[in-house]
Design a protein around this motif. Structure first.
Motif, mmCIF file in Angstrom:
data_model
loop_
_atom_site.group_PDB
_atom_site.id
_atom_site.type_symbol
_atom_site.label_atom_id
_atom_site.label_comp_id
_atom_site.label_asym_id
_atom_site.label_seq_id
_atom_site.Cartn_x
_atom_site.Cartn_y
_atom_site.Cartn_z
ATOM 1 N N ALA A 87 -5.184 8.908 3.498
ATOM 2 C CA ALA A 87 -5.930 7.675 3.221
ATOM 3 C C ALA A 87 -6.114 6.911 4.532
ATOM 4 O O ALA A 87 -5.450 7.207 5.537
ATOM 5 N N ASN B 48 -1.475 -1.358 -4.898
ATOM 6 C CA ASN B 48 -1.887 -0.005 -4.492
ATOM 7 C C ASN B 48 -0.762 1.007 -4.703
ATOM 8 O O ASN B 48 -0.874 1.873 -5.546
ATOM 9 N N TYR C 99 5.633 12.288 2.428
ATOM 10 C CA TYR C 99 6.357 11.132 1.869
ATOM 11 C C TYR C 99 5.975 11.027 0.401
ATOM 12 O O TYR C 99 5.161 11.813 -0.095
ATOM 13 N N SER D 223 3.876 3.936 -0.475
ATOM 14 C CA SER D 223 4.875 4.211 -1.518
ATOM 15 C C SER D 223 6.316 4.064 -1.032
ATOM 16 O O SER D 223 7.186 3.616 -1.786
ATOM 17 N N PHE E 136 -4.093 14.998 0.398
ATOM 18 C CA PHE E 136 -3.844 13.561 0.234
ATOM 19 C C PHE E 136 -3.705 12.934 1.608
ATOM 20 O O PHE E 136 -2.729 13.209 2.328
ATOM 21 N N TYR F 104 -9.570 -0.374 -3.015
ATOM 22 C CA TYR F 104 -8.461 -1.269 -2.656
ATOM 23 C C TYR F 104 -8.827 -2.723 -2.973
ATOM 24 O O TYR F 104 -7.992 -3.496 -3.439
ATOM 25 N N ASN G 101 0.619 7.822 -8.315
ATOM 26 C CA ASN G 101 0.153 8.935 -7.479
ATOM 27 C C ASN G 101 -0.206 10.155 -8.321
ATOM 28 O O ASN G 101 -1.079 10.940 -7.974
ATOM 29 N N PHE H 290 -8.787 8.606 -2.405
ATOM 30 C CA PHE H 290 -8.382 7.899 -1.175
ATOM 31 C C PHE H 290 -8.889 8.617 0.071
ATOM 32 O O PHE H 290 -9.014 8.036 1.132
ATOM 33 N N VAL I 123 0.825 -1.217 0.000
ATOM 34 C CA VAL I 123 0.000 0.000 0.000
ATOM 35 C C VAL I 123 0.856 1.263 0.000
ATOM 36 O O VAL I 123 0.580 2.218 -0.732
ATOM 37 N N PHE J 293 -2.567 2.458 -9.759
ATOM 38 C CA PHE J 293 -2.515 3.834 -10.274
ATOM 39 C C PHE J 293 -1.118 4.354 -9.964
ATOM 40 O O PHE J 293 -0.394 3.772 -9.147
HETATM 41 C C1 BEZ Z 1 0.744 5.308 -1.270
HETATM 42 O O1 BEZ Z 1 1.515 5.364 -0.293
HETATM 43 O O2 BEZ Z 1 1.174 5.211 -2.422
HETATM 44 C C2 BEZ Z 1 -0.728 5.353 -1.046
HETATM 45 C C3 BEZ Z 1 -1.259 4.967 0.162
HETATM 46 C C4 BEZ Z 1 -2.625 4.988 0.349
HETATM 47 C C5 BEZ Z 1 -3.454 5.381 -0.677
HETATM 48 C C6 BEZ Z 1 -2.925 5.775 -1.881
HETATM 49 C C7 BEZ Z 1 -1.550 5.769 -2.076
#
Ligand code: BEZ
Length: 389
Positions: free
Chosen positions: A227, A125, A173, A104, A225, A303, A147, A254, A102, A145
């Protein structure tokens, strides 16, 4: 006599080898889930696994004619533990494919291990631009996807709706940074600009000082952003501060996906952009939603879709090689050319292995992220720095 015994021995060895090969052909395919099962992204990890398992169950428990065996590691959305966690699956459990993750920051460490060990990695994710950008590789695929994608679409929509001066807020991040970058690009293209970027460390949820800053800045809109658990808290705090009455809160989907029961009144009317929505006119989605509800007694979210499609992508590869994971080139080629019949609407993969997909505009109504229209048609990530382009 001696020759006869030697021949018998050779026959026996050959028979044993044949038996071993036969057994190997029937061995289960080892799938490693490296996902967050604790922390602010825990619900996201569970939904991904649920979606993946649902697709496999629909195929009678087999992909490419072989049963699957699952191995699980809780990555805790903790980048500093990512290499060790990945090695548990790759070196200790000897998995054939890793499905994760999940976050990045965690996925970038996973991609490095996957490249070094040539392990097949399907990302369900994490949108880090690097893994389908400079780090792109034949053995790394994404079912979700980048970001940049929903961020860019929301930027265009915000500008078109008259947002000239926008404040952004996110965890500091890769996901937050890249989502904001995409948003800025879209916003600029539609005549707006970002006047302030606010951040806090992941997974901190102490938003009060930043909300005061937003109120003082008096922007036309805010782009956020967050989530999972953090998104629930942010949307509620934004409304509790009264900001939602005067300053529209936009975000990638998200911000409101899988969170609406908990966000309640605070989220009503919010507009977000994402590659999934409630109320899509997609035949596959209707079946998927019914099956998911039957299996887990809850509605699916984005998700779950991404987990389901990770399994579909793997099925496309394994089907082409009849379950023989060692035929790596053919397996990769089959995923690259597959048309994935996703609940989000069918999609294909770009040369960098990221979905090329419609990004929808959604509006929160009750506990739904209701489909409002297409914000960006067949949007491909720019995949900057990917040598496979
Ligand atoms: C990410 O860290 O890439 C991420 C985490 C939650 C939702 C969407 C992206």
């Amino acid at each position: 006599m001696r020759n006869h015994r030697a021949t018998l021995a050779r026959v026996a060895i050959a028979a044993a080898l044949c038996g071993a090969a036969g057994a190997a052909a029937q061995d289960k395919i080892k799938v490693g889930f490296m996902l967050p099962y604790t922390g602010t992204y825990a619900a996201l990890g569970t939904a991904i696994e649920n979606g993946f398992r649902l697709y496999v169950q629909e195929q009678g428990g087999k992909l490419g004619g072989r049963e699957l065996e699952y191995f699980k590691v809780d990555d805790e959305s903790e980048p500093s533990k990512a290499v060790d966690n990945m090695n548990k699956l790759v070196k200790r459990d000897n998995v054939d494919v890793v499905v994760g993750t999940v976050h990045s920051g965690v996925v970038m460490a996973m991609a490095k291990v996957a490249k070094d060990t040539n392990t097949l990695l399907v990302i369900p994710n994490a949108g880090a631009g690097a893994v389908t950008g400079p780090m792109c590789a034949p053995n790394i695929f994404r079912s979700s996807f980048s970001n940049w994608q929903p961020g860019y679409a929301m930027g265009k929509v915000a500008g078109e709706r008259g947002a000239k001066k926008v404040v952004t807020i996110t965890w500091k991040y890769a996901a937050g940074d890249e989502s904001v970058e995409g948003f800025k690009e879209g916003l600029k293209a539609s005549g707006g600009e970002v006047i302030k970027d606010l951040t806090l460390p992941f997974p901190n949820v102490e938003f009060q000082a930043l909300l005061t800053d937003i109120a003082a800045s008096k922007p036309d809109a805010v782009y956020a952003f967050f989530a999972g658990g953090g998104a629930v808290k942010f949307v509620k705090d934004y409304a509790a501060a009264g900001l939602n009455r005067t300053i529209p809160l936009y975000g990638p989907g998200f911000l409101t996906d899988g969170t609406l029961e908990a966000q309640g009144a605070a989220a009503q009317g919010m507009l977000t952009t994402l590659h999934y929505a409630d109320g899509l006119d997609v035949a596959k989605d209707k079946v998927f939603r019914a099956d998911y509800h039957k299996a887990y007694n809850m509605a699916p979210d984005v998700y779950a879709v991404q987990g389901y499609d990770a399994a579909q992508m793997l099925a496309a590869g394994l089907g082409a090689v009849k379950g023989d994971v060692h035929k790596r080139n053919e397996l990769v080629a089959a995923i690259e050319t597959a048309r994935i019949d996703s609940p989000r609407g069918a999609f294909t993969l770009s040369k960098s292995h990221n979905p090329v997909q419609d990004i929808y505009l959604r509006k929160v109504v009750g506990t739904e992220n209701r489909y409002e229209g297409v914000a960006a048609k067949a949007l491909a990530d720019p995949a900057r720095g990917c040598a496979m382009k």
